[in-house]
Design a protein around this motif. Sequence first.
Motif, PDB file in Angstrom:
ATOM      1  N   UNK A 113       0.834  -1.212   0.000  1.00  9.08           N
ATOM      2  CA  UNK A 113       0.000   0.000   0.000  1.00  9.08           C
ATOM      3  C   UNK A 113       0.863   1.254   0.000  1.00  9.08           C
ATOM      4  N   UNK A 114       1.955   1.240   0.785  1.00  4.16           N
ATOM      5  CA  UNK A 114       2.859   2.396   0.812  1.00  4.16           C
ATOM      6  C   UNK A 114       3.528   2.597  -0.548  1.00  4.16           C
ATOM      7  N   UNK A 115       3.939   1.502  -1.165  1.00  2.00           N
ATOM      8  CA  UNK A 115       4.589   1.594  -2.474  1.00  2.00           C
ATOM      9  C   UNK A 115       3.600   2.082  -3.521  1.00  2.00           C
ATOM     10  N   UNK A 116       2.364   1.546  -3.502  1.00  2.00           N
ATOM     11  CA  UNK A 116       1.354   1.974  -4.473  1.00  2.00           C
ATOM     12  C   UNK A 116       1.042   3.462  -4.312  1.00  2.00           C
ATOM     13  N   UNK A 117       0.888   3.909  -3.077  1.00  2.00           N
ATOM     14  CA  UNK A 117       0.615   5.334  -2.829  1.00  2.00           C
ATOM     15  C   UNK A 117       1.745   6.194  -3.369  1.00  2.00           C
ATOM     16  N   UNK A 118       2.988   5.759  -3.146  1.00  2.00           N
ATOM     17  CA  UNK A 118       4.149   6.495  -3.647  1.00  2.00           C
ATOM     18  C   UNK A 118       4.134   6.527  -5.183  1.00  2.00           C
ATOM     19  N   UNK A 119       3.915   5.378  -5.811  1.00  2.00           N
ATOM     20  CA  UNK A 119       3.892   5.319  -7.282  1.00  2.00           C
ATOM     21  C   UNK A 119       2.804   6.237  -7.831  1.00  2.00           C
ATOM     22  N   UNK A 120       1.621   6.197  -7.215  1.00  2.00           N
ATOM     23  CA  UNK A 120       0.514   7.036  -7.681  1.00  2.00           C
ATOM     24  C   UNK A 120       0.823   8.528  -7.542  1.00  2.00           C
ATOM     25  N   UNK A 121       1.729   8.879  -6.625  1.00  2.00           N
ATOM     26  CA  UNK A 121       2.063  10.297  -6.423  1.00  2.00           C
ATOM     27  C   UNK A 121       3.081  10.820  -7.439  1.00  2.00           C
ATOM     28  N   UNK A 122       3.783   9.908  -8.092  1.00  2.00           N
ATOM     29  CA  UNK A 122       4.807  10.336  -9.062  1.00  2.00           C
ATOM     30  C   UNK A 122       4.140  11.054 -10.233  1.00  2.00           C
ATOM     31  N   UNK A 123       4.749  12.120 -10.684  1.00  2.00           N
ATOM     32  CA  UNK A 123       4.204  12.889 -11.798  1.00  2.00           C
ATOM     33  C   UNK A 123       3.111  13.862 -11.382  1.00  2.00           C
ATOM     34  N   UNK A 124       2.844  13.958 -10.085  1.00  2.00           N
ATOM     35  CA  UNK A 124       1.860  14.922  -9.596  1.00  2.00           C
ATOM     36  C   UNK A 124       2.593  16.164  -9.086  1.00  2.00           C
ATOM     37  N   UNK A 125       1.826  17.150  -8.655  1.00  2.00           N
ATOM     38  CA  UNK A 125       2.439  18.363  -8.092  1.00  2.00           C
ATOM     39  C   UNK A 125       3.076  18.114  -6.728  1.00  2.00           C
ATOM     40  N   UNK A 126       2.679  17.036  -6.062  1.00  2.00           N
ATOM     41  CA  UNK A 126       3.190  16.730  -4.728  1.00  2.00           C
ATOM     42  C   UNK A 126       3.655  15.280  -4.627  1.00  2.00           C
ATOM     43  N   UNK A 127       4.749  14.925  -5.310  1.00  2.00           N
ATOM     44  CA  UNK A 127       5.213  13.540  -5.216  1.00  2.00           C
ATOM     45  C   UNK A 127       5.687  13.230  -3.799  1.00  2.00           C
ATOM     46  N   UNK A 128       5.394  12.029  -3.350  1.00  2.00           N
ATOM     47  CA  UNK A 128       5.787  11.596  -2.008  1.00  2.00           C
ATOM     48  C   UNK A 128       7.225  11.094  -2.012  1.00  2.00           C
ATOM     49  N   UNK A 129       7.882  11.113  -0.854  1.00  2.00           N
ATOM     50  CA  UNK A 129       9.224  10.533  -0.777  1.00  2.00           C
ATOM     51  C   UNK A 129       9.155   9.010  -0.909  1.00  2.00           C
ATOM     52  N   UNK A 130      10.249   8.423  -1.291  1.00  2.00           N
ATOM     53  CA  UNK A 130      10.333   6.969  -1.420  1.00  2.00           C
ATOM     54  C   UNK A 130       9.988   6.332  -0.070  1.00  2.00           C
ATOM     55  N   UNK A 131       9.129   5.299  -0.070  1.00  2.00           N
ATOM     56  CA  UNK A 131       8.771   4.655   1.196  1.00  2.00           C
ATOM     57  C   UNK A 131       9.888   3.705   1.641  1.00  2.00           C
ATOM     58  N   UNK A 132      10.784   4.203   2.450  1.00  3.45           N
ATOM     59  CA  UNK A 132      11.917   3.394   2.880  1.00  3.45           C
ATOM     60  C   UNK A 132      11.489   2.290   3.818  1.00  3.45           C
ATOM     61  N   UNK A 133      12.080   1.123   3.694  1.00  2.96           N
ATOM     62  CA  UNK A 133      11.762   0.028   4.616  1.00  2.96           C
ATOM     63  C   UNK A 133      12.066   0.409   6.056  1.00  2.96           C
ATOM     64  N   UNK A 134      11.263  -0.091   6.959  1.00  5.94           N
ATOM     65  CA  UNK A 134      11.495   0.169   8.357  1.00  5.94           C
ATOM     66  C   UNK A 134      11.232  -1.114   9.136  1.00  5.94           C
ATOM     67  N   UNK A 135      11.734  -1.153  10.325  1.00  2.61           N
ATOM     68  CA  UNK A 135      11.547  -2.334  11.172  1.00  2.61           C
ATOM     69  C   UNK A 135      10.191  -2.234  11.846  1.00  2.61           C
ATOM     70  N   UNK A 136       9.431  -3.314  11.861  1.00 10.66           N
ATOM     71  CA  UNK A 136       8.123  -3.257  12.508  1.00 10.66           C
ATOM     72  C   UNK A 136       8.250  -3.020  14.012  1.00 10.66           C
ATOM     73  N   UNK A 137       7.238  -2.425  14.584  1.00 10.45           N
ATOM     74  CA  UNK A 137       7.241  -2.160  16.025  1.00 10.45           C
ATOM     75  C   UNK A 137       7.179  -3.487  16.783  1.00 10.45           C
ATOM     76  N   UNK A 138       7.831  -3.542  17.920  1.00 14.56           N
ATOM     77  CA  UNK A 138       7.732  -4.762  18.739  1.00 14.56           C
ATOM     78  C   UNK A 138       6.291  -4.972  19.193  1.00 14.56           C
ATOM     79  N   UNK A 139       5.879  -6.221  19.315  1.00  9.83           N
ATOM     80  CA  UNK A 139       4.495  -6.526  19.723  1.00  9.83           C
ATOM     81  C   UNK A 139       4.362  -6.630  21.195  1.00  9.83           C
TER      82      UNK A 139
END
Length: 75
Positions: free
Chosen positions: A49-75
């Motif tokens: 979902x993060x990658x799709x949102x980023x891709x959809x923002x490309x070529x718009x007036x407000x492109x999003x930053x690349x969704x960098x991988x992150x470590x999930x929160x501890x449970x």
Amino acid sequence: MDTAPRPNDSAQAAHSETEAERQRRLVWEAEGIARARASIAAGYYATSAEVKTWIDSLGTDNPLPVPYPRHPRPR
């Protein structure tokens, strides 16, 4: 998406890969895949979902930053 080279493709004709270049590329690709698998195994990822949102923002007036991988929160 068809990415196969066409018979009159000038980009392909301009530079064909030598066997040594091909071997280096295959090693480079395998190393990248191994790093990606290790990152995923360690819990680092970006959701589709993060990658799709980023891709959809490309070529718009407000492109999003690349969704960098992150470590999930501890449970």
